[in-house]
Design a protein around this motif. Sequence first.
Motif, PDB file in Angstrom:
ATOM      1  N   PRO A  15     111.456  14.392  52.947  1.00 26.56           N
ATOM      2  CA  PRO A  15     110.122  14.899  52.599  1.00 26.56           C
ATOM      3  C   PRO A  15     110.217  16.234  51.871  1.00 26.56           C
ATOM      4  CG  PRO A  15     110.161  14.122  54.868  1.00 26.56           C
ATOM      5  CD  PRO A  15     111.585  14.101  54.387  1.00 26.56           C
ATOM      6  N   TYR A  16     109.274  16.471  50.994  1.00 23.74           N
ATOM      7  CA  TYR A  16     109.269  17.713  50.223  1.00 23.74           C
ATOM      8  C   TYR A  16     109.139  18.902  51.165  1.00 23.74           C
ATOM      9  CZ  TYR A  16     108.041  21.126  46.646  1.00 23.74           C
ATOM     10  OH  TYR A  16     108.025  22.225  45.824  1.00 23.74           O
ATOM     11  N   ASN A  17     110.095  19.831  51.075  1.00 24.66           N
ATOM     12  CA  ASN A  17     110.150  20.981  51.980  1.00 24.66           C
ATOM     13  C   ASN A  17     109.271  22.108  51.431  1.00 24.66           C
ATOM     14  OD1 ASN A  17     110.833  22.924  53.868  1.00 24.66           O
ATOM     15  ND2 ASN A  17     113.000  22.392  53.874  1.00 24.66           N
ATOM     16  N   GLU A  18     107.975  21.949  51.596  1.00 25.80           N
ATOM     17  CA  GLU A  18     107.026  22.915  51.017  1.00 25.80           C
ATOM     18  C   GLU A  18     107.160  24.294  51.651  1.00 25.80           C
ATOM     19  OE1 GLU A  18     102.199  23.293  50.188  1.00 25.80           O
ATOM     20  OE2 GLU A  18     103.034  21.564  51.236  1.00 25.80           O
ATOM     21  N   GLU A  19     107.383  24.349  52.957  1.00 22.72           N
ATOM     22  CA  GLU A  19     107.481  25.637  53.649  1.00 22.72           C
ATOM     23  C   GLU A  19     108.679  26.440  53.151  1.00 22.72           C
ATOM     24  OE1 GLU A  19     106.653  28.777  56.238  1.00 22.72           O
ATOM     25  OE2 GLU A  19     105.445  27.112  55.495  1.00 22.72           O
ATOM     26  N   GLN A  20     109.829  25.783  53.016  1.00 17.84           N
ATOM     27  CA  GLN A  20     111.026  26.489  52.559  1.00 17.84           C
ATOM     28  C   GLN A  20     110.887  26.922  51.109  1.00 17.84           C
ATOM     29  OE1 GLN A  20     113.393  27.203  54.727  1.00 17.84           O
ATOM     30  NE2 GLN A  20     114.555  28.392  53.253  1.00 17.84           N
TER      31      GLN A  20
END
Length: 256
Positions: A15-20
Amino acid sequence: LAKEAKNITSDHIAPYNEEQVRLVTQETRYLWTRIEEMIASLNSADSQGTAARGPGQGETQDAYMDVSSDQPDTLHTQQSERSHVEVGSTNPIFGTSTSHTKSSEFVENTNAQSTLYLVTLNRNKRCLLAYHHRRMEFLRSLLWSLHLAPSLVPPQLSQRLSPEEQNYVREYAKLNSAYRDAVESQLCPSDSLDWTASGELPPRDLFIEVRVVKDCGEIVTENGVVNLQAGSQHYLHRSDVEHLITIGYLEHISPC
């Protein structure tokens, strides 16, 4: 992010690691702000140092050089006096405060710190670019395997993509479709090109036997309408069902 990009395979994407991504972007912007502040402080220190030297400094230095060139003994005496000037006092020859040593240390420390920040900033940028570039490669490969049909992307896979990536998939497919239509209108107006066909050797058999893995419903072939129900087998023209084989709806039954 770099490790996640490395672990992407042809059939798996995390999944796309938006937080990082947000944290790295925030840190990169902070580093750039600090670099700008350091550059401004260096420029300010340089301006203050120029103003502190005054207009007569150059004349004093020229006079010193004239005397030292004619009188070697005087040069040695003046150098000894210069070496014993205390920090914070005024140099009788150059007319400047020896506190410039502290200023030099400040410049060196600021340059070293700004260089470290710049190296870290560039590393963050490379990691971000590598992460997104690898995901874009995966999406392009997926689209070509699905005959440039975004609607065929599995729902469980779409949930792992960011909104920007989902939009990229749609726009990439539109761009290729527009280019295909432009080429077909000029080169073969009466025919249709299969852009996703394999570039390998042409098939030897025009008709092949296939088994239906997933329900496809009715399709229109050169010989009429065929109902493709799961578990059924058919003997069809290769060009009519090759795209369904590619996306896994049909299975080619190889002859014994």
